[in-house]
Structures are given as C-alpha cells and as structure tokens.
Write a protein that holds these residues in place. Structure first.
Motif, short mmCIF file in Angstrom:
data_model
loop_
_atom_site.label_atom_id
_atom_site.label_comp_id
_atom_site.label_asym_id
_atom_site.label_seq_id
_atom_site.Cartn_x
_atom_site.Cartn_y
_atom_site.Cartn_z
N TYR A 1 0.85 -1.19 0.00
CA TYR A 1 0.00 0.00 0.00
C TYR A 1 0.88 1.23 0.00
N HIS A 2 0.53 2.20 -0.84
CA HIS A 2 1.27 3.45 -1.00
C HIS A 2 0.42 4.61 -0.47
N ASN A 3 1.03 5.43 0.33
CA ASN A 3 0.30 6.52 0.98
C ASN A 3 0.37 7.84 0.23
N HIS A 4 -0.57 8.73 0.56
CA HIS A 4 -0.49 10.15 0.24
C HIS A 4 -0.52 10.91 1.57
N TRP A 5 -0.91 12.17 1.56
CA TRP A 5 -0.91 12.93 2.82
C TRP A 5 -2.08 12.57 3.71
N TRP A 6 -3.20 12.10 3.11
CA TRP A 6 -4.41 11.88 3.90
C TRP A 6 -4.34 10.68 4.83
N GLU A 7 -3.33 9.85 4.70
CA GLU A 7 -3.13 8.78 5.68
C GLU A 7 -2.27 9.24 6.86
N PHE A 8 -1.76 10.46 6.78
CA PHE A 8 -0.91 10.98 7.85
C PHE A 8 -1.54 12.16 8.58
N GLU A 9 -2.30 12.97 7.88
CA GLU A 9 -2.90 14.14 8.54
C GLU A 9 -3.81 13.76 9.71
N PRO A 10 -4.69 12.77 9.55
CA PRO A 10 -5.55 12.42 10.69
C PRO A 10 -4.76 11.69 11.78
N ARG A 11 -5.11 11.99 13.00
CA ARG A 11 -4.55 11.27 14.14
C ARG A 11 -5.65 10.35 14.69
N VAL A 12 -5.31 9.09 14.85
CA VAL A 12 -6.24 8.10 15.39
C VAL A 12 -5.55 7.46 16.59
N ASN A 13 -6.18 7.55 17.73
CA ASN A 13 -5.58 7.05 18.98
C ASN A 13 -4.19 7.64 19.21
N GLY A 14 -4.03 8.91 18.84
CA GLY A 14 -2.79 9.61 19.10
C GLY A 14 -1.67 9.35 18.12
N ARG A 15 -1.95 8.58 17.08
CA ARG A 15 -0.91 8.27 16.10
C ARG A 15 -1.40 8.65 14.71
N HIS A 16 -0.45 8.78 13.77
CA HIS A 16 -0.85 8.96 12.38
C HIS A 16 -1.69 7.77 11.94
N ALA A 17 -2.69 8.04 11.12
CA ALA A 17 -3.61 6.98 10.71
C ALA A 17 -2.87 5.80 10.07
N LEU A 18 -1.83 6.07 9.29
CA LEU A 18 -1.11 4.97 8.64
C LEU A 18 -0.45 4.06 9.66
N GLU A 19 0.01 4.63 10.76
CA GLU A 19 0.62 3.82 11.80
C GLU A 19 -0.42 2.90 12.44
N GLU A 20 -1.62 3.43 12.63
CA GLU A 20 -2.70 2.59 13.16
C GLU A 20 -3.09 1.52 12.15
N LEU A 21 -3.17 1.89 10.88
CA LEU A 21 -3.50 0.92 9.85
C LEU A 21 -2.49 -0.22 9.83
N ALA A 22 -1.22 0.10 9.97
CA ALA A 22 -0.18 -0.94 9.90
C ALA A 22 -0.43 -2.04 10.91
N ASP A 23 -0.94 -1.67 12.08
CA ASP A 23 -1.19 -2.67 13.12
C ASP A 23 -2.36 -3.58 12.78
N LEU A 24 -3.22 -3.14 11.86
CA LEU A 24 -4.40 -3.92 11.48
C LEU A 24 -4.15 -4.78 10.24
N LEU A 25 -3.03 -4.55 9.59
CA LEU A 25 -2.76 -5.25 8.34
C LEU A 25 -2.15 -6.62 8.57
N ASP A 26 -2.52 -7.55 7.72
CA ASP A 26 -1.87 -8.85 7.66
C ASP A 26 -0.37 -8.61 7.45
N PRO A 27 0.49 -9.39 8.10
CA PRO A 27 1.94 -9.21 7.90
C PRO A 27 2.38 -9.32 6.45
#
Length: 251
Positions: free
Chosen positions: A128-154
């Motif tokens: 998966y390749h990001n743009h800015w909209w996966e980083f601007e929002p903060r979810v649980n205090g982290r960038h959204a992409l960081e939260e997404l990474a924890d939900l992704l299959d390895p």
C-alpha cells in the motif's frame, strides 16, 4: 544499497504516452537500474522486452485496478508476472474518510488483507502506497497509517511516500523507524513540503533526505518520483540520481 535506484513512471506520464521506449532509454542512460510502472497491463510483454534490452528491471507496479473487479485484479497479477516483479501496490483508491477513525481503518485493512491473500495465491506480495491523507488524521494519538499498519496482515507491506508523509505532518525518519521492516519500498521525493507546489529534484528541496534514508530498512527499494516539476522532468530525475548516488558513496 541492496537494489538499484528505480523511477516511478508516473513522473514521466506525459512523455511516456508518446514515446515509451525513448523515455525508458533516457532513464537507463541517466543511470537508473529499475522502473515502477503505473499501468502494468498496458503491453507488459512489449514493456518487458524493451526494459530487458535496456538493462532495466521492474521494482514493483502500481495499479488502481487492484481495487476493481476480480478480473481486473487478476489481469494486474498476470502482468506483474510477465514484468518480472513480485510486488504489486495499491497506489490510492480507498476513500480518504476511511483514514479518520478506527472503523474506517478496519474496513481499509480488511480490503487490503483480502487482496493480499489473493495476491499470495499468485506468488505476489501486496503493498500500500500513501499520500498525505493517511498521515494528517490522528487516530488514537498516532498517524492513521501507523494505526493501519497494526491492522494489516503481515503479508501487506508498505511503500512509504516520504514526501506526502511529510506534507501530512509526519516526522518521516521517526515514522520509518517505527514501521521497521513493514517498509519494503520508499518514494524518495523532494520539494517545499507544501501541497500544490511543484516538486524538485531530490536534494534540491526541504526534505531531510539523508536522515530519511538512514532510518529506512537497508533492503527497501528507493524509488524516485516527482508528481509535477517546474523544470525539465528528465533532468530532474537525472539530478536526483546523481544526488542519491553521491549520498551512497559517502555512506
């Protein structure tokens, strides 16, 4: 550097539509060893022949069709095999709103995880390749992409677009350190770190490129991209390679 430097061909989209083979030749003459196509199903057999003749490998492919029908996704998988890459990447297409909360991130992860399973059936890795909209929002205090990474299959890897991460407010070296080996590729870009402003050759803008590269996994692909440019695009790509090669020589 484990891999040769690559170029995302979206950078030269206007030129390549008129003279694909000539543009690929100019990229090879600039010293690059790989390219990243963004329309892999457009004549993959012919593309592979030209690339092979020029000594260019295919680092990975971007394909919006991965989020299309099963038939469209299968066509991407087949094209990747012809092109000789094991990495297929979703470059966009998941609604920006999905990155603003946990429920949306869960839906995004479910989509990517299911697609990764299908890709694995073809012997391919999904990214998966990001743009800015996966980083601007903060979810649980982290960038959204960081939260997404924890939900992704390895099996789902990340191709971090370092420039758009910075535009989204990220400390890019810090983020890369946290994501670790989930990062299999980087888009190495430069510019004023302002939405809507032209990008520059790598090394000519405001990005902390040396720190970014030092923080990324050593075996992650380095892929140069300019979404737009106020100067000659081929010259900017060649200047980017010279800068990155000089950094590598100093390491």
């Amino acid at each position: 550097m484990t891999h040769p430097l690559s170029v995302q061909l979206y950078s030269v989209r206007e030129l390549i539509s008129d003279d694909r083979d000539g543009v690929l030749r100019r990229i090879a003459e600039a010293g690059f060893g790989a390219v990243e196509p963004f329309r892999p199903t457009d004549d993959p057999i012919g593309f592979r022949k030209v690339a092979d003749d020029l000594g260019l490998s295919v680092s990975s492919v971007h394909a919006m069709d991965l989020l299309g029908t099963d038939t469209e996704a299968d066509a991407v998988f087949d094209a990747a095999a012809v092109l000789g890459t094991g990495m297929v990447i979703v470059p966009a297409g998941i609604a920006e709103e999905e990155f603003t909360g946990t429920e949306g991130l869960t839906r995004a992860a479910d989509t990517l995880n299911a697609l990764a399973e299908r890709a694995a059936g073809h012997g391919l890795q999904l990214g998966y390749h990001n743009h800015w909209w996966e980083f601007e929002p903060r979810v649980n205090g982290r960038h959204a992409l960081e939260e997404l990474a924890d939900l992704l299959d390895p099996r789902v890897f990340l191709e971090v677009d370092t420039y758009w991460a910075a535009v989204g407010g990220a400390d890019v070296p810090l983020v890369l350190g946290g994501l670790g080996d989930r990062v299999k590729a980087l888009h190495v870009k430069d510019g004023p770190i302002v939405k809507g402003e032209p990008h520059t050759a790598v090394g000519a803008g405001a990005m902390p490129v040396p720190a970014i590269l030092a923080a990324a996994p050593a075996d992650a692909w380095r892929i140069v991209e300019l979404d737009n440019c106020a100067t000659d695009i081929i010259d900017a790509i060649a200047d980017s390679r010279r800068y990155l090669s000089a950094l590598e020589a100093q390491a």
